[in-house]
Design a protein around this motif. Sequence first.
Motif, PDB file in Angstrom:
ATOM      1  N   GLN A 187      -9.055   3.253  -8.317  1.00  0.00           N
ATOM      2  CA  GLN A 187      -7.726   3.340  -7.702  1.00  0.00           C
ATOM      3  C   GLN A 187      -6.778   2.265  -8.233  1.00  0.00           C
ATOM      4  O   GLN A 187      -5.605   2.239  -7.867  1.00  0.00           O
ATOM      5  CB  GLN A 187      -7.860   3.213  -6.171  1.00  0.00           C
TER       6      GLN A 187
ATOM      7  N   ARG B 263      -2.577   2.009  -7.748  1.00  0.00           N
ATOM      8  CA  ARG B 263      -2.173   1.042  -6.732  1.00  0.00           C
ATOM      9  C   ARG B 263      -1.384  -0.116  -7.351  1.00  0.00           C
ATOM     10  O   ARG B 263      -0.422  -0.597  -6.754  1.00  0.00           O
ATOM     11  CB  ARG B 263      -3.404   0.525  -5.994  1.00  0.00           C
TER      12      ARG B 263
ATOM     13  N   LYS C  57      -2.823  -1.382  10.738  1.00  0.00           N
ATOM     14  CA  LYS C  57      -3.986  -1.367  11.619  1.00  0.00           C
ATOM     15  C   LYS C  57      -4.390   0.065  11.980  1.00  0.00           C
ATOM     16  O   LYS C  57      -5.543   0.447  11.835  1.00  0.00           O
ATOM     17  CB  LYS C  57      -3.657  -2.155  12.886  1.00  0.00           C
ATOM     18  N   SER C  58      -3.415   0.866  12.427  1.00  0.00           N
ATOM     19  CA  SER C  58      -3.773   2.192  12.933  1.00  0.00           C
ATOM     20  C   SER C  58      -4.239   3.132  11.823  1.00  0.00           C
ATOM     21  O   SER C  58      -5.092   3.979  12.028  1.00  0.00           O
ATOM     22  CB  SER C  58      -2.611   2.799  13.709  1.00  0.00           C
ATOM     23  N   LYS C  59      -3.697   2.972  10.628  1.00  0.00           N
ATOM     24  CA  LYS C  59      -4.137   3.826   9.525  1.00  0.00           C
ATOM     25  C   LYS C  59      -5.433   3.324   8.915  1.00  0.00           C
ATOM     26  O   LYS C  59      -6.052   4.021   8.115  1.00  0.00           O
ATOM     27  CB  LYS C  59      -3.087   3.858   8.407  1.00  0.00           C
ATOM     28  N   GLY C  60      -5.791   2.088   9.254  1.00  0.00           N
ATOM     29  CA  GLY C  60      -7.019   1.527   8.684  1.00  0.00           C
ATOM     30  C   GLY C  60      -6.865   1.121   7.225  1.00  0.00           C
ATOM     31  O   GLY C  60      -7.785   1.288   6.431  1.00  0.00           O
ATOM     32  N   ILE C  61      -5.673   0.579   6.878  1.00  0.00           N
ATOM     33  CA  ILE C  61      -5.493   0.076   5.517  1.00  0.00           C
ATOM     34  C   ILE C  61      -6.307  -1.211   5.398  1.00  0.00           C
ATOM     35  O   ILE C  61      -6.105  -2.146   6.166  1.00  0.00           O
ATOM     36  CB  ILE C  61      -4.002  -0.185   5.230  1.00  0.00           C
ATOM     37  N   GLY C  62      -7.230  -1.255   4.455  1.00  0.00           N
ATOM     38  CA  GLY C  62      -8.138  -2.388   4.356  1.00  0.00           C
ATOM     39  C   GLY C  62      -7.473  -3.599   3.720  1.00  0.00           C
ATOM     40  O   GLY C  62      -6.525  -3.458   2.944  1.00  0.00           O
TER      41      GLY C  62
ATOM     42  N   VAL D  18      -8.080  -5.461   1.191  1.00  0.00           N
ATOM     43  CA  VAL D  18      -8.928  -5.507   0.003  1.00  0.00           C
ATOM     44  C   VAL D  18      -8.114  -5.273  -1.265  1.00  0.00           C
ATOM     45  O   VAL D  18      -7.020  -4.724  -1.210  1.00  0.00           O
ATOM     46  CB  VAL D  18     -10.019  -4.409   0.042  1.00  0.00           C
TER      47      VAL D  18
ATOM     48  N   PRO E 298      -7.936  -3.040  -4.519  1.00  0.00           N
ATOM     49  CA  PRO E 298      -8.480  -1.701  -4.774  1.00  0.00           C
ATOM     50  C   PRO E 298      -9.602  -1.702  -5.820  1.00  0.00           C
ATOM     51  O   PRO E 298      -9.629  -2.556  -6.702  1.00  0.00           O
ATOM     52  CB  PRO E 298      -7.272  -0.915  -5.276  1.00  0.00           C
ATOM     53  N   GLU E 299     -10.483  -0.722  -5.698  1.00  0.00           N
ATOM     54  CA  GLU E 299     -11.569  -0.630  -6.672  1.00  0.00           C
ATOM     55  C   GLU E 299     -11.048  -0.021  -7.973  1.00  0.00           C
ATOM     56  O   GLU E 299      -9.957   0.551  -8.001  1.00  0.00           O
ATOM     57  CB  GLU E 299     -12.724   0.174  -6.089  1.00  0.00           C
TER      58      GLU E 299
ATOM     59  N   HIS F 251       0.843  -1.201   0.000  1.00  0.00           N
ATOM     60  CA  HIS F 251       0.000   0.000   0.000  1.00  0.00           C
ATOM     61  C   HIS F 251       0.879   1.253   0.000  1.00  0.00           C
ATOM     62  O   HIS F 251       1.859   1.329   0.741  1.00  0.00           O
ATOM     63  CB  HIS F 251      -0.912  -0.001   1.231  1.00  0.00           C
TER      64      HIS F 251
ATOM     65  N   ALA G 249       0.533   3.955   1.330  1.00  0.00           N
ATOM     66  CA  ALA G 249       0.593   4.670   2.605  1.00  0.00           C
ATOM     67  C   ALA G 249       1.711   4.132   3.499  1.00  0.00           C
ATOM     68  O   ALA G 249       1.978   4.682   4.557  1.00  0.00           O
ATOM     69  CB  ALA G 249      -0.755   4.582   3.331  1.00  0.00           C
TER      70      ALA G 249
END
Lengths: 119, 409
Positions: free
Chosen positions: B182, B186, B169-174, B176, B178-179, B122, B124
């Motif tokens: 994105q 990605r 976890k803390s950033k909330g990276i799913g 998944v 990508p749709e 990711h 991020a």
Amino acid sequence: MKYMLLIYNNPTEEPTYGTPEFDAMMGGFFAANEKMQADGVLAGGEGLQGIETATSLRIKSGKVETMDGPFAETREHLGGYYVVDVPDLDAALKYAALLPSANFGTIEVRPLMDYNPAG
Amino acid sequence: MNNAAPKAIAVNKAVNDVIRSDRGRLMAGLVSRLGDFQLAEDALQDATISALGHWGRSGIPDNPTAWLMKASFNKGIARIRKAKREGQKGHDLSLIIEDEDPMYAQEEIPDERLRLIFTCCHPALEEKSRIALTLRTVCNLNTREIADAFLDTETTMGQRLSRSKAKIKSKGIGFVVPEPAQWGERLNTVLSTLHLIFTTGYVSGDASSRNLCLEGMFLMRLLDQLQSQDAEIEGALALMLLTQSRKTARVSSEGATVPISEQDHALWDAELLQEGQALLARAVQRRNPGAFQIKAAIADCHMETPEPDWAQMLLLYQSLWRFEPTPVVALNWAVVLSETGQPELALQKLGELKDALSEFQPWHAANASVLRKLNRSEKASEAYAEAISRAPTEADRLFLRGKLKQLYN
């Protein structure tokens, strides 16, 4: 998960009032707003007045110190924020990319702290 | 008769084999169901230890991977329960337990490695963390092996890995894929990360205990298999195969780097070369161009026999510029200009890149080569000296010293 989209802009790089670029920016914000509302993710948001209106305060050795001006003199200023409630970071980034400010500034995306002592 | 020791060795080997070949699959399934990287990794570790005991007593199960998946999942639940009892903030147990399926061990494990790869890569996360996390999670390299590849200490790399897992976890990276909106951006991050794994191995000559070139190719092949018919994935894999096919030819018997145009074609791996070319042709037919396809096409032109096809490369760099208007692309473009009879123009372009690239060794090497073409020996020897002092490997230093010597012959 809730995320705050913090909008940082350099005022000298923002479009000026009355130009077509300015109208495009306003339209962009309007469209982003509508999209967030229609998707049911918008949990809040405000725009801020310029940093020249800011007052900063801190307490040093028990004494309140009040100062004219923002917390830090930086090139880009915090100009406003949105809070979106979405499943994950990717979704938050998607809404951040809709904000016209991303084209001439930076959108900082940060999860809100979910403080739940009960677990 | 006591054959405990040989049996222990055999069981250990069996467990290791399953982990080696299926760790990515297991981790993907566990992260998906437990919702946490660290927990998934700890649970798999617990299950591995208990497999040694169980398999030692009752023999190796029919479907060892499914056994490990189920055992890991149970261990994960046990860890969550324990954390709950100890009052730590935990998961919503009711949600996970409802999902528990006792028949799971008999079922085909769904392949969720595509999600795993996209999560590890990711944007991020920092670039180095993406590489480390992918190698750890999908390729089953241990912390020591990853640290070796980066010349880091094991402790530093361990900290980086746990920081990255916490960040997901803390950033909330799913967890998944990508749709569509994105996807392109990605995927590019994923491809760049995998390519960097490959080149890290290629540049270092793979001194590390694990062959990063092979890991990079394994990952890219896996991605091509999980997401088939994607032109950019095919292009990126083709680029790796073409590069790898020159592996033996790129260093002389004296240990110096040999540029592609001077390599002995007989040393190229014909099988890899053909596979790469066929893949590239298939990718191009999809009419969905991208940076990796163009780079693979450039590599292919470099390997054209008897001479590299410089004219075609000129056009390809023009296309690449539209996808990647970066100083490094401009640098390589300038090198091609000098090969197509425009060394003056090349020198001018290199001059324009000075501010951006004067700390970048290949800029000095390119300058030296262009100046030599223009017979400006004094300037060229200065540039060679600079390039030699910044050379990343001994092989590059040897090659450049050779060129420097030729200047005065």
